[in-house]
Design a protein around this motif. Structure first.
Motif, PDB file in Angstrom:
ATOM      1  N   PRO A  14       1.404  -1.358  -0.204  1.00 31.76           N
ATOM      2  CA  PRO A  14      -0.159   0.377  -0.048  1.00 31.76           C
ATOM      3  C   PRO A  14       0.975   1.008   0.356  1.00 31.76           C
ATOM      4  CG  PRO A  14      -1.044  -1.229   1.515  1.00 31.76           C
ATOM      5  CD  PRO A  14       0.562  -2.442   1.433  1.00 31.76           C
ATOM      6  N   GLU A  15       1.827   1.709   0.694  1.00 34.03           N
ATOM      7  CA  GLU A  15       3.185   2.599   0.922  1.00 34.03           C
ATOM      8  C   GLU A  15       3.343   2.530  -0.049  1.00 34.03           C
ATOM      9  OE1 GLU A  15       4.384   3.071   5.862  1.00 34.03           O
ATOM     10  OE2 GLU A  15       5.867   1.776   3.966  1.00 34.03           O
ATOM     11  N   TYR A  16       3.906   1.407  -1.043  1.00 35.48           N
ATOM     12  CA  TYR A  16       4.440   2.004  -2.613  1.00 35.48           C
ATOM     13  C   TYR A  16       3.426   2.117  -3.688  1.00 35.48           C
ATOM     14  CZ  TYR A  16       7.637   0.794  -6.516  1.00 35.48           C
ATOM     15  OH  TYR A  16       8.176   0.316  -7.662  1.00 35.48           O
ATOM     16  N   VAL A  17       2.649   1.569  -3.299  1.00 36.44           N
ATOM     17  CA  VAL A  17       1.052   2.437  -4.432  1.00 36.44           C
ATOM     18  C   VAL A  17       1.243   4.196  -4.290  1.00 36.44           C
ATOM     19  CG1 VAL A  17      -1.524   2.369  -5.026  1.00 36.44           C
ATOM     20  CG2 VAL A  17      -0.125   0.602  -4.312  1.00 36.44           C
ATOM     21  N   VAL A  18       0.791   4.565  -2.750  1.00 34.18           N
ATOM     22  CA  VAL A  18       1.039   5.904  -2.531  1.00 34.18           C
ATOM     23  C   VAL A  18       1.791   6.514  -2.613  1.00 34.18           C
ATOM     24  CG1 VAL A  18       0.579   7.345  -0.574  1.00 34.18           C
ATOM     25  CG2 VAL A  18      -0.471   5.215  -0.571  1.00 34.18           C
ATOM     26  N   ALA A  19       3.121   5.684  -3.122  1.00 38.14           N
ATOM     27  CA  ALA A  19       4.296   6.468  -3.931  1.00 38.14           C
ATOM     28  C   ALA A  19       4.621   6.521  -4.510  1.00 38.14           C
ATOM     29  CB  ALA A  19       5.438   6.067  -2.757  1.00 38.14           C
ATOM     30  N   LEU A  20       4.008   5.896  -5.872  1.00 36.19           N
ATOM     31  CA  LEU A  20       3.621   6.190  -7.047  1.00 36.19           C
ATOM     32  C   LEU A  20       2.753   6.899  -8.232  1.00 36.19           C
ATOM     33  CD1 LEU A  20       4.693   1.767  -8.275  1.00 36.19           C
ATOM     34  CD2 LEU A  20       6.030   4.470  -8.359  1.00 36.19           C
ATOM     35  N   ALA A  21       1.708   6.248  -6.693  1.00 33.33           N
ATOM     36  CA  ALA A  21       0.704   7.815  -7.467  1.00 33.33           C
ATOM     37  C   ALA A  21       0.872   8.895  -7.121  1.00 33.33           C
ATOM     38  CB  ALA A  21      -0.556   7.754  -6.089  1.00 33.33           C
ATOM     39  N   THR A  22       2.370   9.447  -5.719  1.00 35.70           N
ATOM     40  CA  THR A  22       2.336  10.664  -5.616  1.00 35.70           C
ATOM     41  C   THR A  22       3.358  11.512  -6.860  1.00 35.70           C
ATOM     42  OG1 THR A  22       2.052   9.957  -3.497  1.00 35.70           O
ATOM     43  CG2 THR A  22       3.624  11.890  -3.851  1.00 35.70           C
ATOM     44  N   ILE A  23       4.277   9.979  -7.729  1.00 33.17           N
ATOM     45  CA  ILE A  23       5.131  10.577  -7.979  1.00 33.17           C
ATOM     46  C   ILE A  23       4.484  11.097  -9.466  1.00 33.17           C
ATOM     47  CG2 ILE A  23       6.645   9.780  -9.884  1.00 33.17           C
ATOM     48  CD1 ILE A  23       7.619  10.529  -6.724  1.00 33.17           C
ATOM     49  N   VAL A  24       3.606  10.329  -9.751  1.00 30.51           N
ATOM     50  CA  VAL A  24       2.465  11.054 -11.095  1.00 30.51           C
ATOM     51  C   VAL A  24       1.930  11.986 -10.740  1.00 30.51           C
ATOM     52  CG1 VAL A  24       0.160  10.413 -12.642  1.00 30.51           C
ATOM     53  CG2 VAL A  24       1.979   8.242 -11.840  1.00 30.51           C
ATOM     54  N   GLY A  25       1.529  12.431  -9.701  1.00 27.45           N
ATOM     55  CA  GLY A  25       0.239  14.243  -9.110  1.00 27.45           C
ATOM     56  C   GLY A  25       1.820  14.159  -8.975  1.00 27.45           C
ATOM     57  N   SER A  26       2.605  14.688  -7.867  1.00 29.09           N
ATOM     58  CA  SER A  26       4.012  15.801  -8.374  1.00 29.09           C
ATOM     59  C   SER A  26       4.368  15.908  -9.401  1.00 29.09           C
ATOM     60  CB  SER A  26       5.033  14.761  -7.849  1.00 29.09           C
ATOM     61  OG  SER A  26       5.086  14.725  -6.070  1.00 29.09           O
ATOM     62  N   VAL A  27       4.268  15.927 -10.728  1.00 21.94           N
ATOM     63  CA  VAL A  27       4.070  16.592 -11.926  1.00 21.94           C
ATOM     64  C   VAL A  27       3.421  16.760 -12.190  1.00 21.94           C
ATOM     65  CG1 VAL A  27       4.740  15.098 -14.452  1.00 21.94           C
ATOM     66  CG2 VAL A  27       6.130  13.916 -12.634  1.00 21.94           C
ATOM     67  N   LEU A  28       1.943  16.330 -12.188  1.00 21.21           N
ATOM     68  CA  LEU A  28       0.681  17.857 -12.578  1.00 21.21           C
ATOM     69  C   LEU A  28       0.859  18.583 -11.538  1.00 21.21           C
ATOM     70  CD1 LEU A  28      -2.193  14.563 -12.998  1.00 21.21           C
ATOM     71  CD2 LEU A  28      -0.462  16.112 -14.460  1.00 21.21           C
ATOM     72  N   PHE A  29       1.116  18.666  -9.893  1.00 19.49           N
ATOM     73  CA  PHE A  29       1.499  19.516  -8.998  1.00 19.49           C
ATOM     74  C   PHE A  29       2.134  20.703  -9.452  1.00 19.49           C
ATOM     75  CE2 PHE A  29       3.860  20.581  -5.957  1.00 19.49           C
ATOM     76  CZ  PHE A  29       2.660  21.630  -4.867  1.00 19.49           C
ATOM     77  N   SER A  30       3.727  19.968  -9.714  1.00 17.14           N
ATOM     78  CA  SER A  30       4.869  21.125  -9.980  1.00 17.14           C
ATOM     79  C   SER A  30       4.581  21.626 -11.596  1.00 17.14           C
ATOM     80  CB  SER A  30       6.064  20.859 -10.073  1.00 17.14           C
ATOM     81  OG  SER A  30       5.958  18.857 -11.789  1.00 17.14           O
ATOM     82  N   ILE A  31       3.547  21.041 -12.477  1.00 14.78           N
ATOM     83  CA  ILE A  31       3.141  22.225 -13.537  1.00 14.78           C
ATOM     84  C   ILE A  31       2.339  22.734 -13.189  1.00 14.78           C
ATOM     85  CG2 ILE A  31       2.556  21.819 -16.263  1.00 14.78           C
ATOM     86  CD1 ILE A  31       3.952  19.260 -15.932  1.00 14.78           C
ATOM     87  N   PHE A  32       1.450  22.063 -12.307  1.00 16.26           N
ATOM     88  CA  PHE A  32      -0.185  23.118 -12.651  1.00 16.26           C
ATOM     89  C   PHE A  32      -0.006  23.918 -11.425  1.00 16.26           C
ATOM     90  CE2 PHE A  32      -2.500  19.300 -14.566  1.00 16.26           C
ATOM     91  CZ  PHE A  32      -2.315  20.119 -16.311  1.00 16.26           C
ATOM     92  N   GLY A  33       0.496  23.080 -10.477  1.00 19.24           N
ATOM     93  CA  GLY A  33       0.453  24.509  -8.827  1.00 19.24           C
ATOM     94  C   GLY A  33       1.929  25.770  -8.822  1.00 19.24           C
ATOM     95  N   GLY A  34       2.760  25.315 -10.117  1.00 18.30           N
ATOM     96  CA  GLY A  34       3.492  26.274 -10.619  1.00 18.30           C
ATOM     97  C   GLY A  34       2.592  27.352 -11.406  1.00 18.30           C
TER      98      GLY A  34
END
Length: 511
Positions: free
Chosen positions: A207-227
């Motif tokens: 479960p922690e690994y699934v959360v980690a990978l989902a976080t990586i995908v979200g972090s790419v979008l976050f750095s673009i959209f959030g910035g």
């Protein structure tokens, strides 16, 4: 202590109920009239997804409050009576991942299916897409977890000799540990050799690994959209005030512009009918999809022009009242834009001061939250929650801004009383995916204030030590991209944001 913990549980239940009711209110008021009394499954997914996203954001302040619940425990095991935050974090983010990658795509495929087909065929078509996606994701996750699903912690092996019990406890900077003079005055950690450092490897839970990978995908979008959003959210409001209509146009101007808008609307209807006919015939190639996106852009521009025309020429018995409300609305945008700009500058300054400078120059907002907690117990927590929510709003604003300009992003605008369920589902999926990264980012950015929480254990230790991923966080890749895009967006608004946008069609409103 039990009273405090019971109060925390009651507050959590009340907040969950209020979040659910608020999301139902949003659905009812934003949905398109064509979706009234139908599309119940997509509506349930929308309400449930929005509730999960909001609760996940609120869980970080709850995690901080949960940590404070056992700060002054007077008996052993008092902290066991608090909320099981780590289990709750994993549960809500597993639900988040399932919604984003399986449930929401199924609901979108089902909703966008050919209406001429039966319900069974639409369900079958949607299931085929989702099952294929599930198989691919399961294989990919299983292979990655088997190969690199481990965390590497750097540890140091320490050992020291025994010494007599001291008669006094005078510690100084030159003698920070118990022992004699000279080299023995230093602690074992200080005198340990470089060879004492070793890498401790352990396998993380799935479960922690699934959360980690989902976080990586979200972090790419976050750095673009959030910035982009951290700058365009407040500056967009201020630019909207600058571009506001200054006066009411004459009736002859209104008739002229309305006639042009009517012609454009008829052209778009013909184009939409032709595309629908092509869809029925099965010729849905790249050219068809490109034309669909072009029609969507023209339709959005037409809606904006219609809204602007209605603002410049209010009608009805309460025309003067409508114009006054329009003026007050733009003044509110100016005030909110200025306040938002202050918050955005505080966010960017905090990222640079606390995250990008090593060691941190200052705890900055962490100290602000702590001082607010000293004034009143939940004041700092409330301010902390506000900054997290503002960051999520910035992500949404950035996604909407880029979605209107980039060809490869599907446009799904949210409009009051005119939002179709596929647009709702798309935006809910985007919010859910980015909410994971917002929480991870906030737990890192406010690590001093949120220390010793379950969120920091998951996102601050496990994620940043995960094999193959840790270097993205070690070198602050996402934070740097966030700051660069925020700076570029700021420059763009200073150069072009204050100008009035010209319609992309053949018509243009009179100035």
């Amino acid at each position: 202590m039990s009273d405090f913990n019971l109060a925390l549980v009651i507050v959590a239940i009340v907040v969950c109920v209020l979040v659910f009711l608020f999301n139902v209110y949003l659905l009812v008021n934003y949905q398109h009239p064509d979706d009234n009394n139908q599309a119940y499954f997509p509506k349930f997914v929308v309400v449930f997804g929005l509730s999960v996203a909001a609760i996940s954001i609120l869980m970080l302040p709850a995690d901080v409050a949960n940590r404070q619940a056992c700060r002054h425990a007077i008996y052993n095991g008092a902290c066991n009576l608090t909320l099981p935050m780590k289990d709750l974090w994993l549960a809500i983010y597993i639900v988040d991942a399932v919604l984003v990658f399986f449930v929401i795509p199924f609901a979108m495929f089902f909703y966008e299916g050919d209406q001429d087909k039966s319900v069974g065929k639409r369900i079958k078509s949607a299931m085929l897409w989702v099952v294929t996606t599930a198989i691919v994701c399961a294989l990919l996750l299983g292979i990655l977890y088997g190969l690199v699903g481990k965390v590497d912690f750097t540890v140091r092996h320490l050992s020291s000799a025994t010494t007599n019990f001291p008669s006094n406890w005078d510690f100084t900077s030159s003698q920070p540990c118990i022992g004699g003079a000279g080299a023995r005055a230093q602690c074992s950690a200080y005198t340990a050799s470089a060879s004492s450092e070793k890498t401790w490897t352990m396998r993380t839970t799935f479960p922690e690994y699934v959360v980690a990978l989902a976080t990586i995908v979200g972090s790419v979008l976050f750095s673009i959209f959030g910035g982009v959003g951290i700058a365009c959210l407040p500056l967009g409001l201020i630019a909207s005030f600058i571009r506001r209509p200054k006066a009411v146009i004459t009736r002859s101007q209104y008739i002229k512009e309305a006639t042009e808008l009517g012609k454009k609307a008829r052209e778009l209807k013909k184009a939409a009918d032709a595309l629908h006919q092509e869809e029925r015939s099965g010729s849905k190639g790249r050219k068809w999809r490109k034309n669909v996106k072009s029609v969507e852009k023209e339709l959005l521009q037409l809606e904006e022009d219609v809204k602007l025309l209605e603002e410049m020429y209010p009608q009805g018995e309460k025309a003067e009242t409508s114009w006054a409300l329009t003026v007050l609305g733009y003044l509110a945008k100016l005030v909110l834009g200025i306040l938002g700009l202050i918050v955005s500058v505080a966010w960017v300054a905090h990222i640079v001061i606390y995250l990008l400078i090593d060691p941190p120059f200052s705890p900055f907002l962490n100290e602000v939250f702590i001082k607010l907690d000293d004034i009143w117990g939940l004041l700092g927590t409330a301010a902390f929650a506000f900054f997290c929510f503002y960051l999520l709003l910035a992500v949404i604003a950035g996604a909407m801004m880029l979605g209107l300009r980039l060809v490869f992003i599907t446009i799904h605008p949210m409009k009051w009383g005119a939002t179709l369920m596929n647009s709702f589902l798309f935006n809910v999926g985007l919010i859910l995916l980015c909410s994971i990264s917002v929480i991870q980012f906030c737990s890192t950015a406010f690590g001093y204030y949120a220390q010793a929480t379950a969120a920091q254990e998951i996102f601050g230790h496990t994620l940043q030590s995960l094999r193959g991923i840790k270097y993205l966080y070690k070198y602050n890749v996402f934070q740097i991209a966030f700051i660069i895009l925020a700076g570029l967006t700021f420059v763009y608004y200073i150069a072009f944001g204050w100008r009035r946008k010209k319609p992309s069609g053949k018509f243009q409103l009179s100035s």
